[in-house]
Design an enzyme around this catalytic site. Structure first.
Site, PDB file in Angstrom:
ATOM      1  N   GLY A 136       0.665  -1.160  -0.143  1.00 33.36           N
ATOM      2  CA  GLY A 136      -0.006  -0.011   0.142  1.00 33.36           C
ATOM      3  C   GLY A 136       0.666   1.258   0.013  1.00 33.36           C
ATOM      4  O   GLY A 136       2.225   1.144  -0.186  1.00 33.36           O
ATOM      5  N   GLN A 137       0.131   2.614   0.089  1.00 31.79           N
ATOM      6  CA  GLN A 137       0.901   3.683  -0.059  1.00 31.79           C
ATOM      7  C   GLN A 137       1.971   3.775   1.036  1.00 31.79           C
ATOM      8  O   GLN A 137       3.260   4.108   0.834  1.00 31.79           O
ATOM      9  CB  GLN A 137      -0.287   4.879   0.239  1.00 31.79           C
ATOM     10  CG  GLN A 137       0.759   6.202  -0.099  1.00 31.79           C
ATOM     11  CD  GLN A 137      -0.394   7.411   0.275  1.00 31.79           C
ATOM     12  OE1 GLN A 137      -1.257   7.365   1.215  1.00 31.79           O
ATOM     13  NE2 GLN A 137       0.166   8.547  -0.054  1.00 31.79           N
ATOM     14  N   ILE A 181      -1.998  -8.932   0.520  1.00 31.69           N
ATOM     15  CA  ILE A 181      -2.896  -9.726  -0.404  1.00 31.69           C
ATOM     16  C   ILE A 181      -2.722 -10.180  -1.582  1.00 31.69           C
ATOM     17  O   ILE A 181      -3.012 -11.240  -2.207  1.00 31.69           O
ATOM     18  CB  ILE A 181      -4.459  -9.436   0.106  1.00 31.69           C
ATOM     19  CG1 ILE A 181      -5.463 -10.361  -0.422  1.00 31.69           C
ATOM     20  CG2 ILE A 181      -4.641  -8.123  -0.806  1.00 31.69           C
ATOM     21  CD1 ILE A 181      -6.707 -10.228  -0.026  1.00 31.69           C
ATOM     22  N   ARG A 182      -1.911  -9.034  -2.271  1.00 27.40           N
ATOM     23  CA  ARG A 182      -1.810  -9.249  -3.681  1.00 27.40           C
ATOM     24  C   ARG A 182       0.096  -9.759  -3.956  1.00 27.40           C
ATOM     25  O   ARG A 182       0.524  -9.248  -3.105  1.00 27.40           O
ATOM     26  CB  ARG A 182      -1.928  -7.890  -4.700  1.00 27.40           C
ATOM     27  CG  ARG A 182      -3.231  -7.843  -4.997  1.00 27.40           C
ATOM     28  CD  ARG A 182      -3.374  -6.164  -5.369  1.00 27.40           C
ATOM     29  NE  ARG A 182      -3.424  -5.415  -4.421  1.00 27.40           N
ATOM     30  CZ  ARG A 182      -4.644  -5.135  -4.071  1.00 27.40           C
ATOM     31  NH1 ARG A 182      -5.764  -5.574  -3.896  1.00 27.40           N
ATOM     32  NH2 ARG A 182      -4.613  -3.957  -3.048  1.00 27.40           N
ATOM     33  N   ILE A 212      -4.989 -11.209   5.460  1.00 25.51           N
ATOM     34  CA  ILE A 212      -4.746 -10.817   6.872  1.00 25.51           C
ATOM     35  C   ILE A 212      -6.110 -11.452   7.606  1.00 25.51           C
ATOM     36  O   ILE A 212      -6.187 -11.685   8.764  1.00 25.51           O
ATOM     37  CB  ILE A 212      -4.523  -9.298   7.125  1.00 25.51           C
ATOM     38  CG1 ILE A 212      -4.238  -9.147   8.731  1.00 25.51           C
ATOM     39  CG2 ILE A 212      -5.838  -8.667   6.783  1.00 25.51           C
ATOM     40  CD1 ILE A 212      -2.955  -9.713   9.166  1.00 25.51           C
ATOM     41  N   TYR A 221     -14.683   4.048   8.217  1.00 23.18           N
ATOM     42  CA  TYR A 221     -13.339   4.129   8.653  1.00 23.18           C
ATOM     43  C   TYR A 221     -12.810   4.770   9.799  1.00 23.18           C
ATOM     44  O   TYR A 221     -12.283   4.364  10.517  1.00 23.18           O
ATOM     45  CB  TYR A 221     -12.615   4.717   7.239  1.00 23.18           C
ATOM     46  CG  TYR A 221     -11.004   5.051   7.455  1.00 23.18           C
ATOM     47  CD1 TYR A 221     -10.214   4.232   7.478  1.00 23.18           C
ATOM     48  CD2 TYR A 221     -10.732   6.260   7.439  1.00 23.18           C
ATOM     49  CE1 TYR A 221      -8.991   4.182   7.440  1.00 23.18           C
ATOM     50  CE2 TYR A 221      -9.138   6.748   7.450  1.00 23.18           C
ATOM     51  CZ  TYR A 221      -8.384   5.743   7.523  1.00 23.18           C
ATOM     52  OH  TYR A 221      -7.047   6.001   7.398  1.00 23.18           O
ATOM     53  N   LYS A 266     -11.317   3.383  13.339  1.00 22.29           N
ATOM     54  CA  LYS A 266      -9.991   3.740  13.829  1.00 22.29           C
ATOM     55  C   LYS A 266     -10.311   4.251  15.221  1.00 22.29           C
ATOM     56  O   LYS A 266      -9.485   3.975  16.082  1.00 22.29           O
ATOM     57  CB  LYS A 266      -9.427   4.820  13.252  1.00 22.29           C
ATOM     58  CG  LYS A 266      -8.744   4.547  11.687  1.00 22.29           C
ATOM     59  CD  LYS A 266      -7.716   3.683  11.815  1.00 22.29           C
ATOM     60  CE  LYS A 266      -7.175   3.263  10.483  1.00 22.29           C
ATOM     61  NZ  LYS A 266      -6.316   2.155  10.337  1.00 22.29           N
ATOM     62  N   ILE A 314      -1.296  11.682   3.524  1.00 18.95           N
ATOM     63  CA  ILE A 314       0.200  11.327   3.459  1.00 18.95           C
ATOM     64  C   ILE A 314       0.379  11.581   1.842  1.00 18.95           C
ATOM     65  O   ILE A 314      -0.211  11.242   1.219  1.00 18.95           O
ATOM     66  CB  ILE A 314       0.769   9.941   3.820  1.00 18.95           C
ATOM     67  CG1 ILE A 314       0.263   9.740   5.246  1.00 18.95           C
ATOM     68  CG2 ILE A 314       1.876   9.713   3.515  1.00 18.95           C
ATOM     69  CD1 ILE A 314       0.764   8.488   6.007  1.00 18.95           C
TER      70      ILE A 314
HETATM   71  C1  AKB Z   1      -8.045   9.118   3.949  1.00 16.53           C
HETATM   72  O1  AKB Z   1      -8.145  10.142   3.467  1.00 16.53           O
HETATM   73  O2  AKB Z   1      -8.991   8.273   4.332  1.00 16.53           O
HETATM   74  C2  AKB Z   1      -6.515   8.833   4.747  1.00 16.53           C
HETATM   75  C3  AKB Z   1      -6.429   9.388   6.109  1.00 16.53           C
HETATM   76  C4  AKB Z   1      -6.654  10.681   6.473  1.00 16.53           C
HETATM   77  O3  AKB Z   1      -6.510   8.652   7.239  1.00 16.53           O
HETATM   78  N1  AKB Z   1      -5.522   9.269   3.761  1.00 16.53           N
END
Ligand code: AKB
Length: 318
Positions: free
Chosen positions: A13-14, A37-38, A52, A141, A145, A171
């Protein structure tokens, strides 16, 4: 502490792509097991294909390599997460539980978990959002978190697991593409500027968000993981930031290098997500506890991004 043997989940990933490289440079190629996974065609270093969600395979890899540290980077991000909320919750949470349980059972010495500014919602102060703020995220998301941060703290308190975490802002990297987040525009804009000289932005011109350049983000991650345990006073997740800017501000900075660059604004569903997030972050706890200081400001980051992307396109053509 002796040389760690590290497992990275989501290594393709990034963040994973760049972090895995830096960990290999620091601890040696054979000490870092990249998993994803890939499959990868990455030539250097050990790679294991790992879904995972398959906890038996995770256990197998941990045992095969005598893993002592895990960087658990797998997650579905804010924008992609909204397309299938229940699946996002399942992947983000189950994957964490697999790592936490495996770490408890196999006595993993240290774990890194990435949290996000997405933990904050409309009721947190938008500017200089403090470490201890109201957490009422509006995305699945963000909800995952917040829950994950609390589970990390729980495993620390209950089982003494040494888990460390950062609330990453957006990021910005030249080495790897952003993957389904709301801050992705700040990476895409550089590619579009160089390839087409114009960019269509999915956020409004004045949407200020906290960001960080990849080099700073990776340094923060490794510094946090190397800090002595007694310096870590936060076991949910540390606020972290590099800089804050709007799409208009980054476009103006790019124009200093590419004067004909143009930007248009076509906000979509991601605008509401961005509006619910802070504009800037107070990361004084990270500064105080383990000496965090960002290096890249908007001007330095923009010229570095453009220079590195130009260099890699010349190399690709050669
Ligand atoms: C997103 O935009 O979902 C992520 C983050 C800020 O966690 N880059």
């Amino acid at each position: 502490m002796s040389k760690p043997t590290i497992l990275v989940t989501g290594a393709g990933g990034q963040i994973g792509t760049v972090l895995t490289n830096s960990l290999r440079k620091k601890y040696g190629s054979d000490q870092v097991i990249a998993t994803d996974i890939r499959p990868t065609n990455e030539p250097d270093g050990i790679f294991e294909q790992l879904d995972i969600m398959d906890k038996d395979r995770l256990t197998q890899v941990i045992q095969d390599y005598n893993i002592t540290q895990i960087y658990h980077l797998v997650a579905i991000l804010s924008a992609n997460g909204e397309k299938n909320p229940l699946r996002t919750w399942q992947i983000n949470m189950d994957s964490l539980f697999h790592v936490l349980e495996a770490a408890r059972i196999h006595k993993i010495e240290r774990i890194f978990f990435p949290s996000s500014i997405a933990t904050f919602g409309p009721n947190a102060p938008a500017f200089n959002t403090p470490q201890l703020s109201y957490l009422d995220p509006t995305t699945v998301y963000g909800i995952s978190k917040v829950a994950a941060e609390n589970w990390c703290n729980y495993y620390f308190l209950k089982y003494g697991l040494d888990i460390r975490s950062l609330r990453y802002p957006g990021i910005i990297s030249y080495q790897s593409a952003a993957g389904g987040g709301t801050t992705d525009y700040a990476v895409d804009i550089f590619h579009a500027a160089l390839e087409k000289g114009r960019f269509s932005c999915f956020l409004k011109s004045d949407t200020k968000l906290p960001m960080i350049y990849m080099e700073d983000a990776v340094r923060a991650t490794i510094d946090l993981m190397e800090a002595p345990s007694e310096q870590i006073t936060i076991r949910t997740s540390y606020n972290l930031t590099g800089l804050s800017f709007t799409p208009a501000e980054i476009a103006d900075e790019i124009k200093k290098h590419i004067p004909n660059f143009t930007i248009e604004y076509h906000p979509d569903f991601r605008q509401a997500i961005a509006d619910s997030w802070p504009a800037s972050i107070d990361d004084s706890m990270a500064q105080k506890d383990w000496g965090w200081r960002p290096i890249f400001d908007l001007a330095k980051m923009t010229s570095e991004m453009l220079m590195q992307l130009k260099k890699s396109s010349v190399n690709q053509k050669a």
